[in-house]
Design a protein around this motif. Structure first.
Motif: not given
Lengths: 150, 803
Positions: B13, B526-527, B592, B594-595, B599, B601, B604
């Motif tokens: 990342s 995670n953004c 997790e 994400a996005d 969500r 895992k 999703p």
């Protein structure tokens, strides 16, 4: 004394003390605080602006001397939210840290590139030698200006 | 620029990527808010009447003519200050601790430029004019300018309360000096080395806009002070007020470099006048005011140095007598008397060291931290010792260094005084630096320079940038002090519409904290970095600060980012906890981030965006479990793992990380005039994990430029009457664009095993450029370089010595 100036396309009319410096007029009377003060002796260039097309240090002029002139400051460089190529290059090349000298640097470099779109390395450094930066060591500022030169 | 391949793999990342700085958009458009940009209705401008004498009794002060002027709002004198405040807390015990330091001179002035009276008026110009009408009658006293004469019986005494000019003294001794000198093949003696007085001269001078709220008794201090935590503990007791009444606000700061730590006396004057005059008070220092009075770097002598060495260049130990010139007041001092001990042996493995440290007062501006504070002076000394030893033994300075450097296999390495160097491979860094300047072809270049009538010299500067202070080291100065450890704070929250909002306790001055903090948050949530909003500046109303909050002493990458990491991890856990409840009892490890949301895992599609999380907790929380314990507003205090040092043995780990720098300078000297050019320069840096390499490299460049300026041009020099001879940028020459040599940078990444992100604090660079230039001049001229400041006329003198 009455002073009438146009700054970045906007006309201003103010009554100022004859001894007031142009930089204090811009900052304190017109609230255009983008141009800065770093030395009081004309050495540092943080107050550099363009008056009637000429690059000047605005701590070296009285406000009354600017009467009737067209002034450009850092606030007038970007087109709305769109940075000039030079402003963007300063960011891309990490040519600023604290950002205090940056407005003056940008004005000096802008004046250079208007007069000479293809400056040599030496010409770039000479154009910037009137501007002091204490953060960067100038290397990245030089690279930023060079990247915009044709 | 040349970049050398890293030794460790850069993480995934954006950690390790040069993401564009968030700060740049406003700063390139002149939209930053620096302290002089802050205005309030009806504010008055403050100007200080300053002492024209280095040392004098104040016989009388008459402000009446100034106060009669229309538009002058009022004045403040030392007499009023002495009635309204108590002397500032002193870090020193006796004798230095006995001095009485107020925010304006009381009864006596002790340096040229010392503030005596403050005048507030409607305009800057009027305040300045009115100051001329303040009549101060002085009875001049002899001035003490040379610290080496401070303890002579006939020397004028600055502070009667201290009895003499001695402010602090202490003996540091580790290992077995007698055994080391008995074992030595040679004892190299160096009569005197001198580290000169200068500072980083940030382009923005100090300033404040202070408002007093009569109803609550609170002052709001808009300022560019870079260590509000320190200012607060100095100002509160002096002003007889609780710290809740002192609100510090900063936004953009135009460079600090340590020089903006000790503006607390001026801030007190602003506070007193804001209350007295019942109006906002604005103070912006003029350039000459800054040069005359603010935060000069520590001037230091090293005398009667003896070095125990073997014929092969093995260093066994040294002893020296350090004499530190504090100037007229102890504003942060005598901490300089211990800070150097963070890097006691420099980069070398000698185990037997004795330093007799003495700090004295002189009639010069007070010293305070300056980039590389106190370690720079000591590292310059150790580097000078290495090169002088090499010269005396006719050994190659490269080989002497490599023979004695702490080795990579020694890491973590405990120094003789208990500091633990965390990681690094200094010999490898030196090789990279030598490679960058073309070491293999140096003989050809020497010949080429000689053919052109020039003398070429190569010099090395090996330094450590010790970072994240253990404030327990202050007890080595004064065992009565109750400081230890360190801390920093960050808050990270998810707001109603899913905004990720970060607040820092730090006061950045160009180090890009908003950007690197966002990188750390984005990594954990995670953004995108763009989705993270870091508040600009510091505000003690935000409750996001702790006692040591600020930006100083190379620590943000450790203290600041670790606080950010801690707070973000708390937030991530809370988001999962909330989502688990919303999803009907899903455990955290099945979720997790994400996005831009959270969500499940395994499925999703079961996705809760951050916006929903923020909205549920902040505005739609009925029906949530009573014991959920989620606020989505997380505050974390990072506390480095420190112990209180052993005061008796002066032993303990004084900082958490030890970033390293190896610089190499190549100079060409004109033997006729002493003029020299730096024709090549390499800087290799190891600050562990680099979060944003471009920002790191910017710090390396900036520290290099300041060191080169100090080595060649910059000095606060005084005449024998105590007049500063370099009070502006005409006389105090800082480097310009045309002065900069060709620079190549390289790096090594040795992650610190002691920090949450593997980072090490950085940015000060220990003045490596000064050391390298001194060594290069010594190489070129063949003369022993004994001072850190070598303008062309000084080099001409060196050439004369060897002619």
């Amino acid at each position: 004394m009455e002073v009438t100036v146009t700054v970045n396309g906007t006309a201003y009319e103010r009554d100022v003390e004859p001894r007031k410096l142009l930089i204090h007029f811009l900052r304190d009377d017109l609230d255009l605080t983008g141009s800065h003060i770093g030395c009081d002796t004309g050495n540092c260039g943080a107050c550099s602006i363009i008056v009637d097309g000429v690059l000047v240090k605005s701590c070296m002029l009285l406000a009354v001397q600017a009467d009737g002139s067209e002034i450009e400051t850092v606030e007038g460089l970007a087109d709305g939210d769109r940075l000039t190529e030079l402003q963007q290059a300063f960011s891309d090349h990490h040519a600023l840290q604290c950002g205090y000298c940056t407005p003056g640097m940008l004005m000096s470099a802008t004046a250079l590139l208007r007069a000479n779109a293809s400056p040599s390395d030496e010409e770039i450094k000479k154009a910037l030698q009137g501007n002091i930066c204490r953060c960067t060591g100038y290397w990245n500022i030089f690279e930023a200006v060079k990247s915009v030169a044709r | 620029m040349t970049t050398v391949a890293p030794q460790v793999e850069i993480g995934r990342s954006t950690l390790g990527e040069s993401v564009p700085r968030k700060e740049d958009r406003r700063l390139t458009q002149g939209q930053g808010v620096f302290v002089d940009d802050v205005k309030r209705h009806g504010m008055g401008y403050l100007h200080f009447v300053r002492s024209p004498y280095a040392h004098a009794h104040i016989a009388s002060i008459d402000v009446s003519r100034a106060e009669e002027i229309k538009g002058v709002y009022g004045t403040l004198t030392g007499e009023e200050v002495a009635a309204l405040t108590d002397p500032f807390f002193q870090i020193a015990g006796a004798p230095g601790g006995q001095i009485k330091d107020f925010s304006l001179a009381v009864g006596k002035v002790r340096y040229v430029g010392e503030p005596v009276v403050a005048v507030v008026a409607e305009t800057r110009e009027l305040a300045r004019d009115a100051s001329e009408l303040v009549e101060v009658e002085y009875e001049p006293l002899p001035a003490l300018v040379d610290a080496r004469k401070a303890l002579d019986p006939e020397a004028p005494v600055l502070h009667d309360d201290a009895g003499a000019n001695l402010m602090w003294e202490g003996v540091y001794e580790w290992g077995d000096l007698d055994a080391a000198f008995a074992e030595a093949d040679r004892v190299v003696r160096i009569p005197e080395l001198h580290f000169h007085r200068f500072n980083s001269t940030p382009l923005e001078c100090d300033g404040a806009l202070v408002e007093y709220n009569r109803g609550t008794g609170q002052w709001t201090i808009h300022t560019n002070n870079q260590f509000p935590g320190f200012a607060a503990i100095m100002m509160g007791p002096a002003m007889r007020t609780g710290l809740d009444k002192l609100r510090f606000v900063t936004q953009d700061i135009g460079g600090g470099f340590g020089n903006k730590i000790t503006s607390h006396p001026q801030l007190v004057v602003c506070c007193l006048l804001a209350r007295k005059l019942n109006r906002p008070v604005q103070w912006t220092e003029w350039r000459t005011d800054f040069h005359l009075s603010m935060s000069h770097g520590n001037e230091r002598w090293f005398r009667e140095t003896e070095v125990a060495v073997k014929d092969d260049g093995t260093l066994l130990g040294f002893r020296t007598k350090a004499l530190d010139d504090a100037g007229a007041w102890l504003r942060y001092e005598p901490l300089g008397g211990v800070i150097w001990a963070q890097v006691t042996p420099g980069m070398y493995r000698w185990r037997n060291i004795r330093v007799d440290f003495t700090q004295v007062a002189t009639n010069k501006a007070p010293v305070s931290p300056n980039r590389g504070y106190s370690r720079m002076q000591h590292l310059w000394f150790t580097e000078r010792v290495i090169d002088i030893v090499a010269r005396e033994l006719q050994l190659d300075p490269v080989e002497v260094r490599k023979r004695n450097y702490v080795r990579v296999e020694d890491m973590p390495y405990e120094t003789p005084n208990g500091c633990v160097y965390d990681s690094g491979d200094y010999a490898q860094m030196l090789d990279i630096a030598l490679d960058l300047i073309g070491w293999d072809s140096m003989n050809d270049r020497r010949a080429d320079a000689a053919a052109r009538g020039k003398r070429l010299g190569v010099g090395i500067g090996s330094t450590l940038d010790s970072g994240t202070n253990n404030f327990g080291q202050s007890r080595l100065i004064n065992p009565e002090l109750q400081f230890s450890g360190n801390n920093e704070v960050a808050t990270v929250k998810l707001d109603i519409f899913g905004e990720i909002v970060v607040t820092l306790g730090t006061t950045p001055q160009g180090q890009g904290h908003e950007t690197t903090a966002a990188q750390v948050v984005a990594e954990i949530l995670n953004c995108s970095v763009d989705d993270v909003h870091v508040r600009a500046g510091h505000d003690s109303y935000w409750n996001s600060h702790a006692g040591f909050s600020g930006t100083y002493a190379s620590q943000f990458a450790v203290t600041g980012l670790s606080a950010v990491k801690g707070a973000t991890e708390m937030l991530a856990a809370e988001i999962k906890k909330l989502a688990g409840a919303v999803f009907g009892g899903v455990p955290a490890d099945a979720l997790e981030l994400a996005d831009g949301g959270v969500r499940i895992k395994e499925s999703p599609d079961a996705f809760l965006p951050f916006m929903a999380c923020g909205a549920i907790i902040n505005a739609n929380n009925a029906g949530l479990p009573d014991d959920l314990g989620v606020t989505l507003n997380c505050r974390y205090v990072y506390r480095p793992p420190f112990q209180v040092p052993d005061v008796e043995r002066k032993f303990g780990n004084l900082t958490l990380t030890y970033a390293a720098q190896i610089h190499v300078a190549v100079v060409e000297v004109d033997p006729e005039t002493g003029y020299y050019d730096i024709v090549d320069y390499a800087a290799v840096d190891d600050c562990g994990k680099r979060i944003n390499p471009q920002i790191v490299e910017g710090q390396v460049m900036g520290a290099t430029a300041q060191a080169l300026g100090a080595a060649v041009h910059e000095v606060f020099s005084y005449d024998e009457d105590g007049n500063l001879l370099t009070p502006n940028f005409y006389d105090y020459h800082v480097p310009h664009a045309l002065d900069m040599p060709r620079l190549q940078t390289g790096y090594v990444e040795s992650p610190s095993p002691f920090t949450p992100l593997g980072t090490k604090g950085m940015g000060e660079g220990g003045g490596a450029g000064i050391h390298a230039v001194c060594a290069a001049i010594q190489d070129a001229t063949g003369a022993v370089v004994t001072t850190s400041h070598n303008p062309y006329h000084r080099v001409w003198e060196l050439l004369e010595e060897t002619a």
